[in-house]
Design a protein around this motif. Structure first.
Motif, short mmCIF file in Angstrom:
data_model
loop_
_atom_site.label_atom_id
_atom_site.label_comp_id
_atom_site.label_asym_id
_atom_site.label_seq_id
_atom_site.Cartn_x
_atom_site.Cartn_y
_atom_site.Cartn_z
N ASP A 233 1.06 -1.25 -0.12
CA ASP A 233 -0.06 0.15 0.12
C ASP A 233 0.96 1.25 -0.13
N ILE A 234 2.10 1.12 0.25
CA ILE A 234 2.86 2.40 0.47
C ILE A 234 3.58 2.70 -1.03
N THR A 235 3.08 4.18 -1.34
CA THR A 235 3.76 4.76 -2.50
C THR A 235 4.52 5.74 -2.09
N LEU A 236 5.59 6.01 -2.65
CA LEU A 236 6.62 7.24 -2.24
C LEU A 236 6.68 7.91 -3.53
N PRO A 237 6.97 9.37 -3.62
CA PRO A 237 7.24 10.08 -4.67
C PRO A 237 8.44 9.47 -5.35
N GLY A 238 8.45 9.40 -6.62
CA GLY A 238 9.53 9.01 -7.63
C GLY A 238 9.99 7.42 -7.35
N MET A 239 8.66 6.63 -6.76
CA MET A 239 9.35 5.42 -6.37
C MET A 239 9.51 4.44 -7.57
N LEU A 240 10.52 3.50 -7.72
CA LEU A 240 10.60 2.49 -8.69
C LEU A 240 10.41 1.16 -8.48
N HIS A 241 10.17 0.14 -9.24
CA HIS A 241 9.91 -1.14 -8.98
C HIS A 241 10.83 -2.05 -9.02
N ALA A 242 10.99 -3.17 -8.34
CA ALA A 242 12.12 -4.08 -8.82
C ALA A 242 11.67 -5.46 -8.81
N GLN A 243 12.25 -6.21 -9.43
CA GLN A 243 12.17 -7.84 -9.73
C GLN A 243 13.55 -8.17 -10.04
N ILE B 206 26.35 -13.28 -17.53
CA ILE B 206 25.22 -12.57 -17.02
C ILE B 206 25.20 -11.31 -17.89
N ASP B 207 24.37 -11.26 -19.08
CA ASP B 207 24.25 -10.29 -19.86
C ASP B 207 23.02 -9.39 -19.59
N LEU B 208 23.15 -8.22 -19.41
CA LEU B 208 21.99 -7.38 -19.10
C LEU B 208 21.78 -6.18 -19.87
N ASP B 209 22.43 -6.22 -20.95
CA ASP B 209 22.34 -4.99 -21.96
C ASP B 209 20.91 -4.93 -22.40
N GLY B 210 20.35 -6.17 -22.85
CA GLY B 210 19.07 -5.96 -23.24
C GLY B 210 17.94 -5.57 -22.21
N VAL B 211 18.31 -5.99 -20.86
CA VAL B 211 17.56 -5.48 -19.78
C VAL B 211 17.46 -4.10 -19.66
N GLY C 262 11.45 2.10 -19.85
CA GLY C 262 11.09 2.16 -18.40
C GLY C 262 11.99 1.37 -17.63
N VAL C 263 13.23 0.67 -17.94
CA VAL C 263 13.89 0.27 -16.96
C VAL C 263 15.14 1.17 -16.65
N VAL C 264 15.40 1.59 -15.40
CA VAL C 264 16.13 2.41 -14.83
C VAL C 264 17.64 2.01 -14.67
N ALA C 265 17.58 0.62 -14.17
CA ALA C 265 18.91 0.25 -13.76
C ALA C 265 18.73 -1.26 -13.59
N ALA C 266 19.95 -1.88 -13.70
CA ALA C 266 19.93 -3.35 -13.38
C ALA C 266 21.49 -3.55 -12.82
N PHE C 267 21.40 -4.48 -11.72
CA PHE C 267 22.57 -4.86 -10.91
C PHE C 267 22.90 -6.26 -10.76
N GLY D 207 11.71 -6.04 -18.57
CA GLY D 207 13.29 -6.05 -18.41
C GLY D 207 13.71 -7.28 -18.00
N VAL D 208 13.17 -7.99 -17.03
CA VAL D 208 13.51 -9.25 -16.44
C VAL D 208 13.84 -10.42 -17.67
N GLU D 209 12.68 -10.34 -18.49
CA GLU D 209 12.63 -11.45 -19.36
C GLU D 209 13.81 -11.43 -20.34
N LEU D 210 14.57 -10.06 -20.62
CA LEU D 210 15.67 -10.12 -21.56
C LEU D 210 16.94 -10.33 -20.92
N ALA D 211 17.21 -10.86 -19.72
CA ALA D 211 18.22 -11.12 -19.26
C ALA D 211 18.79 -12.28 -19.76
N VAL D 212 20.02 -12.43 -20.01
CA VAL D 212 20.87 -13.61 -20.68
C VAL D 212 21.73 -14.11 -19.85
#
Length: 799
Positions: free
Chosen positions: A38-48, A62-67, A72-77, A132-137
């Motif tokens: 239920d918590i939403t913060l300004p500028g909030m991002l979503h992770a999976q 691990i190739d995350l270039d496509g991710v 809409g994807v901001v980052a992948a770590f 984005g998760v689907e495009l990880a190799v």
């Protein structure tokens, strides 16, 4: 006393013991609760998370270039990007007894189970992050998976961890009575049970989740998560991220269940918080149900080989047990992989007088999701084995199974067991007698005897639930992190109402009500004048959270002690203002202090609070301004033991092998019941989970390590149609060393149900020559037994 108390406001002028309306209900039932999602913060991002698709492999890339190029994807770590330290749980035991294994927050060099997190993807909305998760190799060098305890222990088995020889993380022989082999050799009767129990998911209604953000003003990483142990999450996150603990604040909003799965530190919460720290933006992760079913902490998969020796009169002489627990890929923090074998080894004798005991407990590692605590932790399993031994011995000795139990249960207290545990007073014999009497009076024995066209069985389980584990009990396991104590603080404001902070953590147990009842009684307040605060590491000095039925026994005792201290301060101020001795004052039970020799004279708490805050110059010498008190509570000994007996009547379907529960009776003794209706709710909920383990739920895998229960279509969860009405009868043996006389009650329902159901099924099969010792009970085995399949053929059937 027996029977069910009617809901009411007060009993004999006391809040404790009354089934008052729950303080949580107006908020939760009206949909005004606030959960993590239920918590939403300004500028909030979503992770999976990018998760492993194979059970055992070296990671070659691990190739995350496509991710990262996904709209809409901001980052992948990856693990290297976040640079977090590993999570390592440790026992202070020698290397031949315990092998520590580091659990990386994100897998680096190797994957050890399907679903293990490899990378975290962060996007502007929940849909983009899934794209984005689907495009990880991910590239793997696959290894043979280890998928059972027997495979793990086989000579030459592939190693899940190179540092763990024979795939064994824990190997401890806690007890070995001298001369036990001779006892077995000379015994009149020896019975044996070889049993295994299915892997389960604790299945809280609310899956795991976290919302994390960095606050520049406070220089804090704020983590809102649904955990049972907020202070331990703070500690681990600070260590993994290289922060001081003051730089991490963990808060817990409303929480929809935990059952132990949330009383260990998860990797995903740490990774999401680290991503928020790195991006300096709020990040939310909510576990989806597929991941919850396949990649969250699991439990229960155990194997027992147990022998018990009896004399001709049915007295148990000795118990010899080998326990192997499949703990999955890693040790959980803080309990380690020892949580299941050490629990079973220490407490297996249970409610019975046992002269000789030998046990070996092992935790093996396999390529499955890690095992964590789940309601009852090994006790549903070892109670099931003990109760099966009692049933088999009764048959061998031609004794009534209940009578055999009567001859062996502990009746003189305190009782020092062969396991070096001291049992405080309980009602073991009384609960057994009452449970049997209820079923007899209801006519079930007659129904079983006279219904030749029906297959009906009656089964019992008699057990104790060790609760209020103090520091000494956990130290005996040689944990490097030793839970036990709890701290409570109480503050009274100028209006005379109080706020109480507790280190316990409610996830559905009604703490806002039950803890308030304790405070209201100690101070003579209305329950609505008490506010309970939990789950905030900045407001609660320290706490170990809620698990092992410790909240009322330990947390409630700390709350009661703090309330008592505040009451003494109020009396001291009142004595000074009324110009009398301290001994001449007492709490009036209505929100004030009165004189013993002149009860009409006194001061209200609001009067005293006004002096304490607004006219401090009138305070007695040595009393500081303000009204607050802090107290801690720990149990110096072995804890307190609640106890119960469950009685079950089942009917078996000849055509399908289905097991239908016709009647379920629970006789429980949790000492003083703070809120009887809450106690009954705990019993019924626990019994439902116990029945689920006995008849339905099991996590399974194929030979390659792929989970076969990714949804509720495959993972069989009982509905209201399968769970019977439960009759609950109360006994009350107050605990002598908790502040309120209460014993824990949170796990007892789950502990007793599998044994009672299994015994009832075997009683129904008594004329077939078949005895079943595994759970969940295979429907096909029941069907074939009723059909007349020979026992030797049935025993060869896979289950």
């Amino acid at each position: 006393m027996s029977g069910t108390r009617e809901p009411g406001f007060r009993r004999d002028g006391s809040w404790v013991g009354a089934s008052v309306p729950r303080k949580e209900d107006p908020r939760l039932l009206a949909g005004r609760g606030r959960f993590v999602d239920d918590i939403t913060l300004p500028g909030m991002l979503h992770a999976q998370f990018v998760r492993a698709s194979v059970a055992h492999a070296r990671i070659t890339g691990i190739d995350l270039d496509g991710v990262r190029e996904t709209p809409g994807v901001v980052a992948a770590f990856t693990a290297e990007d976040l640079g977090l330290a590993d999570i390592t749980a440790v026992l202070d035991r020698p290397p031949h007894e315990f092998v520590p294994t580091a659990m990386p927050v994100l897998a680096r060099d190797k994957v050890r189970y399907v679903g293990e997190p490899l990378a975290i993807v962060v996007a502007r909305d929940p849909y983009a992050v899934e794209d984005g998760v689907e495009l990880a190799v991910v590239e793997y060098d696959e290894l043979d998976p280890v998928m059972s305890d027997t495979a793990a222990l086989a000579p030459g088995a592939v190693l899940v961890h190179a540092e763990a020889p024979a795939n064994t993380l824990v190997d401890v022989s806690m007890f070995a009575t001298e001369g036990i082999d001779e006892v077995f050799d000379d015994a009149h009767t020896v019975v044996r049970v070889q049993a295994k129990t299915g892997r389960q998911n604790a299945l809280p209604l609310e899956t795991r989740g976290v919302v994390a953000d960095w606050d520049d003003r406070d220089e804090q990483l704020r983590v809102r998560t649904c955990t049972q142990i907020p202070h331990q999450v703070r500690t681990v996150l600070a260590r993994c991220a290289g922060l001081a603990e003051r730089q991490v604040r963990v808060t817990v909003p409303d929480m929809g269940g935990g059952f132990g799965q949330k009383c260990v530190v998860g990797r995903e919460e740490i990774a999401a918080a680290a991503a928020a720290l790195k991006l300096r933006r709020p990040v939310k992760w909510i576990e989806d149900r597929r991941d919850a079913l396949t990649a969250a902490f699991l439990a229960r998969e155990q194997r027992y080989d147990a022998r018990a020796a009896f004399d001709a009169d049915g007295a148990i002489l000795a118990l010899d047990v080998d326990i192997v627990c499949d703990m999955g890929a890693y040790s959980c923090y803080p309990f380690t992989a020892g949580i299941e074998p050490l629990m079973a080894s220490a407490e297996m004798p249970g409610v019975y007088r046992l002269p000789a005991y030998r046990v070996r407990g092992r935790a093996v590692t396999t390529n499955k999701a890690p095992t964590g605590p789940y309601r009852g932790v090994s006790r549903p399993q070892y109670v099931m084995v003990m109760e099966r031994l009692m049933e088999k011995a009764a048959r061998a000795l031609d004794l009534d199974p209940v009578e055999l139990r009567r001859r062996n249960v502990i009746t003189v207290f305190p009782y020092k067991g062969i396991n070096n545990i001291t049992y405080d007073p309980g009602s073991y014999r009384e609960s057994l007698d009452l449970c049997e009497r209820v079923l007899r009076d209801e006519g079930w024995c007659k129904v079983r005897a006279e219904s030749a066209d029906r297959v009906i069985g009656i089964g019992y389980s008699c057990f104790s639930e060790r609760t209020g584990y103090g520091s000494g009990a956990f130290a005996a396991r040689k944990m490097s992190v030793v839970p036990g104590f709890d701290i409570a603080e109480i503050k009274m404001d100028v209006s005379g109402t109080v706020v109480v902070t507790s280190g316990t953590m409610s996830h559905g147990q009604s703490h806002e009500t039950t803890l308030a009842q304790i405070v209201a009684d100690r101070l003579g307040l209305d329950i609505d004048q008490v506010k309970i605060v939990q789950g905030d590491t900045d407001r609660v000095t320290y706490g170990f959270g809620s698990f092992a039925s410790r909240s009322i026994t330990i947390g409630g005792s700390a709350v009661g002690a703090a309330s008592g201290k505040l009451g003494e301060t109020l009396r001291e101020i009142a004595a000074h203002l009324l110009e009398t001795d301290l001994d001449n004052t007492e709490l009036d039970g209505a929100g004030g202090i009165r004189l013993r020799d002149d009860p009409d004279r006194g001061l209200s708490y609001a009067d005293i609070a006004e002096i304490a805050y607004l006219k401090a110059h009138l305070l007695p010498k040595g009393v500081e301004p303000g009204l607050a008190a802090t107290a801690s509570f720990d149990v110096a000994g072995d804890g307190t033991f609640a106890n119960a007996t469950h009685g079950v009547v089942v009917e078996l379907d000849r055509g399908t092998g289905d097991v239908r529960i016709l009647r379920y009776v629970c006789v429980e003794d949790c000492g003083v019941a703070i809120h009887p209706q809450v106690v009954e709710g705990q019993c019924r909920g626990g019994i439902a989970q116990g029945i689920a383990g006995a008849l339905f739920e099991q996590v399974t895998y194929d030979d390659t390590g792929q989970p076969l229960c990714p949804s509720f279509m495959e993972y069989k969860v009982p509905t209201a149609a399968e769970i019977p009405e439960v009759a609950i009868h109360h006994l009350e043996t107050p605990c002598a060393f908790t502040e309120n006389g209460a014993k824990g009650v949170g796990e007892g329902g789950t502990i007793g149900a599998p044994a009672a159901v299994l015994n009832a099924v075997n009683d129904a099969l008594r004329d077939t020559g078949v005895e079943l010792d595994d759970t969940p009970i295979p429907r096909e085995s029941v069907y074939r037994a009723l059909e007349g399949t020979p026992v030797e053929v049935l025993e060869r059937q896979p289950v």
